[in-house]
Motif scaffolding. Structure first.
Motif, PDB file in Angstrom:
ATOM      1  N   PHE A   1     -28.881  11.778 -28.132  1.00 35.84           N
ATOM      2  CA  PHE A   1     -27.452  11.201 -27.158  1.00 35.84           C
ATOM      3  C   PHE A   1     -26.645  12.072 -27.116  1.00 35.84           C
ATOM      4  O   PHE A   1     -25.963  12.392 -26.423  1.00 35.84           O
ATOM      5  CB  PHE A   1     -27.354   9.857 -26.401  1.00 35.84           C
ATOM      6  N   VAL A   2     -25.801  12.331 -28.630  1.00 31.72           N
ATOM      7  CA  VAL A   2     -24.879  12.759 -28.432  1.00 31.72           C
ATOM      8  C   VAL A   2     -24.879  14.028 -28.532  1.00 31.72           C
ATOM      9  O   VAL A   2     -23.951  14.724 -27.774  1.00 31.72           O
ATOM     10  CB  VAL A   2     -24.255  12.256 -29.914  1.00 31.72           C
ATOM     11  N   GLU A   3     -25.708  14.685 -29.443  1.00 31.75           N
ATOM     12  CA  GLU A   3     -26.355  16.747 -29.398  1.00 31.75           C
ATOM     13  C   GLU A   3     -26.391  15.848 -27.778  1.00 31.75           C
ATOM     14  O   GLU A   3     -25.616  17.245 -27.004  1.00 31.75           O
ATOM     15  CB  GLU A   3     -27.831  16.691 -29.651  1.00 31.75           C
ATOM     16  N   LEU A   4     -26.805  15.831 -26.943  1.00 30.78           N
ATOM     17  CA  LEU A   4     -26.943  16.257 -25.363  1.00 30.78           C
ATOM     18  C   LEU A   4     -26.134  16.247 -24.742  1.00 30.78           C
ATOM     19  O   LEU A   4     -26.156  17.120 -24.252  1.00 30.78           O
ATOM     20  CB  LEU A   4     -28.174  15.221 -24.429  1.00 30.78           C
ATOM     21  N   ALA A   5     -24.738  15.005 -24.501  1.00 31.91           N
ATOM     22  CA  ALA A   5     -23.667  15.170 -24.649  1.00 31.91           C
ATOM     23  C   ALA A   5     -22.705  16.271 -25.255  1.00 31.91           C
ATOM     24  O   ALA A   5     -22.009  16.713 -24.360  1.00 31.91           O
ATOM     25  CB  ALA A   5     -23.397  14.037 -24.941  1.00 31.91           C
ATOM     26  N   ALA A   6     -23.464  16.818 -25.522  1.00 31.78           N
ATOM     27  CA  ALA A   6     -22.181  17.865 -26.344  1.00 31.78           C
ATOM     28  C   ALA A   6     -22.759  19.755 -26.427  1.00 31.78           C
ATOM     29  O   ALA A   6     -21.909  19.902 -26.296  1.00 31.78           O
ATOM     30  CB  ALA A   6     -22.004  17.766 -27.614  1.00 31.78           C
ATOM     31  N   SER A   7     -23.728  19.095 -25.553  1.00 30.49           N
ATOM     32  CA  SER A   7     -24.888  20.784 -24.926  1.00 30.49           C
ATOM     33  C   SER A   7     -23.513  21.016 -24.048  1.00 30.49           C
ATOM     34  O   SER A   7     -22.834  20.995 -23.493  1.00 30.49           O
ATOM     35  CB  SER A   7     -26.319  20.560 -24.691  1.00 30.49           C
ATOM     36  N   PRO A   8     -23.846  22.471 -24.373  1.00 33.84           N
ATOM     37  CA  PRO A   8     -22.960  23.775 -23.558  1.00 33.84           C
ATOM     38  C   PRO A   8     -23.294  22.721 -21.776  1.00 33.84           C
ATOM     39  O   PRO A   8     -21.986  22.844 -21.141  1.00 33.84           O
ATOM     40  CB  PRO A   8     -23.168  24.846 -23.918  1.00 33.84           C
ATOM     41  N   GLU A   9     -24.139  22.812 -21.414  1.00 33.30           N
ATOM     42  CA  GLU A   9     -24.440  22.081 -19.572  1.00 33.30           C
ATOM     43  C   GLU A   9     -23.621  21.070 -19.646  1.00 33.30           C
ATOM     44  O   GLU A   9     -23.305  21.004 -18.486  1.00 33.30           O
ATOM     45  CB  GLU A   9     -26.470  22.333 -19.589  1.00 33.30           C
TER      46      GLU A   9
ATOM     47  N   GLN B   1     -21.040  19.435 -21.714  1.00 31.96           N
ATOM     48  CA  GLN B   1     -19.725  20.013 -21.622  1.00 31.96           C
ATOM     49  C   GLN B   1     -18.788  20.575 -20.502  1.00 31.96           C
ATOM     50  O   GLN B   1     -17.699  20.036 -19.882  1.00 31.96           O
ATOM     51  CB  GLN B   1     -20.041  20.635 -22.312  1.00 31.96           C
ATOM     52  N   GLN B   2     -20.507  20.818 -19.195  1.00 36.44           N
ATOM     53  CA  GLN B   2     -19.361  22.026 -17.978  1.00 36.44           C
ATOM     54  C   GLN B   2     -19.261  21.378 -17.191  1.00 36.44           C
ATOM     55  O   GLN B   2     -18.215  20.723 -16.778  1.00 36.44           O
ATOM     56  CB  GLN B   2     -19.782  23.011 -18.140  1.00 36.44           C
ATOM     57  N   ARG B   3     -20.476  20.082 -17.075  1.00 35.06           N
ATOM     58  CA  ARG B   3     -20.485  19.348 -16.212  1.00 35.06           C
ATOM     59  C   ARG B   3     -19.441  18.523 -16.395  1.00 35.06           C
ATOM     60  O   ARG B   3     -18.480  17.649 -15.364  1.00 35.06           O
ATOM     61  CB  ARG B   3     -22.131  17.973 -16.015  1.00 35.06           C
ATOM     62  N   TYR B   4     -18.991  18.055 -17.616  1.00 40.32           N
ATOM     63  CA  TYR B   4     -17.739  17.351 -17.818  1.00 40.32           C
ATOM     64  C   TYR B   4     -16.856  17.554 -17.105  1.00 40.32           C
ATOM     65  O   TYR B   4     -15.570  16.488 -16.661  1.00 40.32           O
ATOM     66  CB  TYR B   4     -17.478  17.187 -19.379  1.00 40.32           C
ATOM     67  N   THR B   5     -16.052  18.870 -17.171  1.00 38.42           N
ATOM     68  CA  THR B   5     -14.945  19.063 -16.677  1.00 38.42           C
ATOM     69  C   THR B   5     -14.801  19.529 -15.464  1.00 38.42           C
ATOM     70  O   THR B   5     -14.145  18.699 -14.999  1.00 38.42           O
ATOM     71  CB  THR B   5     -15.558  21.001 -17.408  1.00 38.42           C
ATOM     72  N   GLU B   6     -16.219  19.402 -15.018  1.00 38.93           N
ATOM     73  CA  GLU B   6     -16.504  19.096 -13.219  1.00 38.93           C
ATOM     74  C   GLU B   6     -16.234  18.111 -13.012  1.00 38.93           C
ATOM     75  O   GLU B   6     -15.541  17.692 -11.653  1.00 38.93           O
ATOM     76  CB  GLU B   6     -17.521  19.820 -12.812  1.00 38.93           C
ATOM     77  N   LEU B   7     -16.832  17.248 -13.236  1.00 37.19           N
ATOM     78  CA  LEU B   7     -16.836  15.919 -12.709  1.00 37.19           C
ATOM     79  C   LEU B   7     -15.159  15.308 -13.197  1.00 37.19           C
ATOM     80  O   LEU B   7     -15.305  14.375 -12.084  1.00 37.19           O
ATOM     81  CB  LEU B   7     -17.667  15.329 -13.444  1.00 37.19           C
ATOM     82  N   ALA B   8     -14.430  14.993 -14.876  1.00 35.10           N
ATOM     83  CA  ALA B   8     -13.559  14.739 -15.143  1.00 35.10           C
ATOM     84  C   ALA B   8     -12.176  15.466 -14.508  1.00 35.10           C
ATOM     85  O   ALA B   8     -11.313  14.981 -14.651  1.00 35.10           O
ATOM     86  CB  ALA B   8     -14.222  14.474 -16.296  1.00 35.10           C
ATOM     87  N   ALA B   9     -12.763  16.401 -14.402  1.00 39.74           N
ATOM     88  CA  ALA B   9     -11.621  17.541 -14.294  1.00 39.74           C
ATOM     89  C   ALA B   9     -10.474  17.444 -15.314  1.00 39.74           C
ATOM     90  O   ALA B   9      -9.548  18.300 -15.048  1.00 39.74           O
ATOM     91  CB  ALA B   9     -10.868  17.004 -12.363  1.00 39.74           C
TER      92      ALA B   9
END
Length: 420
Positions: free
Chosen positions: A318-326, A328-336
């Motif tokens: 689960f940690v690996e998935l959260a850290a994946s490029p895809e 991490q980009q989504r993190y930037t988009e949603l969390a601003a």
């Protein structure tokens, strides 16, 4: 509610085991048995961060049909205390979400699993923000940082213009601008002026911004000229702030147009969307007005020590998935906010939040406001309380700043020792 349910089931299981000892089998555990990963967080109900977590969890569960993640909300104000109590009782969750400043405390108590071997199989070391170093404890890494940042100046352009002052670029200019604005129910600066963990971060932002630091190695440095200059600026700025308020009250006053300036991390930008009518378009961002950009770490994810191998592998995936490029980009988009993985700011995210470019620049050059010494990190809760008490003294007494600095230095040395 989840904890009551889990504790009740655990109690029933123990009772059954005691009553049916003769029926216990020596058979190995079923490798296909369903796994539940408990994941408490203070972000579960957050509109931005919570939305990201829920998307990642849904993706993870679609890939791992035998694993369920029990993700639920715990209030931030009591979060660390609750988690500390649970770990002390050997009742830890399978996924550990922490305010990153507390990670070393948990690691030093043997509560977190070391991750060096797992991280060697990833590109996290090469692609993550340098603030990932805050996850290190005695030659081991015990977590993955989810947000590191440089401080931003949030300001009301109309209030500054009406007072005839420019956007500050130095601490001295912050004080002068705040003094020019204050009056008629409007405050030039906003900060936490009740006892709070935020007293530490706000005071240390001014100290770090002036080139000072809490300590150099194990040696405390609260009486250096830079540290005292930072305390003086903090004290002067907070004379232009509303008294006796907590962070949420500060935020509301800013969003309603009653505060002209405040310092915070990039995560505060999402709050601007809730500004009062006629205020939203006037709220702007700029670099923290210091020669040195003060920086902080927000939150991090960890594995608890003592999990069985299959459960630990499931949690790590689960940690690996959260850290994946895809993701991490989504993190930037949603969390601003800029994700810790380099290159995570997409064109779509920039279009929605142009401030992300500034946030990334600040994160890249930020100097941490947190201690580097092992003992200081291990006992950060007590250390930050002492610094917070000094911050309150600066804002509520007339004691000379140098005297408060001397008292703070002596108390830190008395409780934590000093190298000299």
């Amino acid at each position: 509610m989840q904890r009551t349910r889990k504790t009740t089931l655990l109690a029933l299981a123990v009772a059954s085991a005691l009553g049916l000892t003769a029926c216990v089998s020596d058979a190995p555990p079923d490798p296909n048995a369903p796994i539940t990963l408990e994941f408490p967080s203070w972000q579960a109900e957050d509109p931005a961060f919570g939305a990201w977590w829920k998307e990642v969890i849904a993706e993870y569960e679609s890939q791992h049909s035998d694993v369920t993640i029990d993700f639920y909300q715990v209030p931030f104000g009591s979060y660390v205390d609750q988690l500390t109590t649970r770990f002390a009782a050997n009742d830890q969750p399978e996924i550990v979400h922490l305010p990153a400043r507390n990670a070393s405390e948990f690691a030093s108590r043997g509560w977190l699993a070391p991750l060096n071997t797992r991280l060697e199989a990833t590109d996290i070391a090469e692609t993550w923000t340098p603030l990932q170093a805050e996850m290190n404890w005695q030659e081991e890494t015990y977590g993955v940082l989810l947000l590191g940042y440089g401080y931003t100046l949030y300001y009301n352009a109309e209030l500054l213009e009406s007072a005839g002052v420019a956007v500050p670029t130095t601490g001295e200019e912050v004080v002068k601008a705040a003094q020019a604005v204050t009056g008629g129910g409007v405050y030039g600066f906003g900060a936490t002026t009740q006892q709070s963990p935020d007293n530490y971060t706000e005071l240390m932002s001014f100290i770090t911004g002036n080139g000072g630091s809490l300590a150099e190695g194990a040696e405390f440095t609260m009486e250096t000229p830079a540290a005292i200059a930072g305390m003086e600026q903090y004290r002067a700025a907070l004379r232009e702030a509303p008294a006796g308020i907590q962070t949420q009250q500060r935020n509301e006053l800013f969003l309603n147009g009653n505060i002209a300036m405040l310092l915070d991390g990039p995560f505060f930008v999402a709050e601007l969307d809730g500004a009062a009518d006629g205020v939203a378009g006037k709220l702007k961002t700029a670099a923290a007005p210091f020669e040195t950009i003060p920086g902080g770490v927000s939150n991090s994810i960890h594995l608890p020590s003592g999990l069985d191998p299959r459960t630990e592998d499931a949690a790590w995936k689960f940690v690996e998935l959260a850290a994946s490029p895809e993701w991490q980009q989504r993190y930037t988009e949603l969390a601003a906010v800029p994700a810790p993985r380099a290159g995570s700011i997409t064109e779509e995210a920039l279009e929605d939040r142009p401030e992300l470019e500034l946030f990334q620049e600040l994160a890249d050059e930020a100097v941490s406001i947190y201690p580097e010494d092992g003992q200081q990190k291990e006992e950060f809760t007590r250390l930050s309380q002492i610094v917070s008490e000094a911050a309150i003294n600066l804002t509520t007494t007339e004691t000379p700043t140098a005297e408060i600095a001397r008292g703070l230095q002596e108390q830190l040395e008395r409780e934590f020792g000093n190298a000299s």
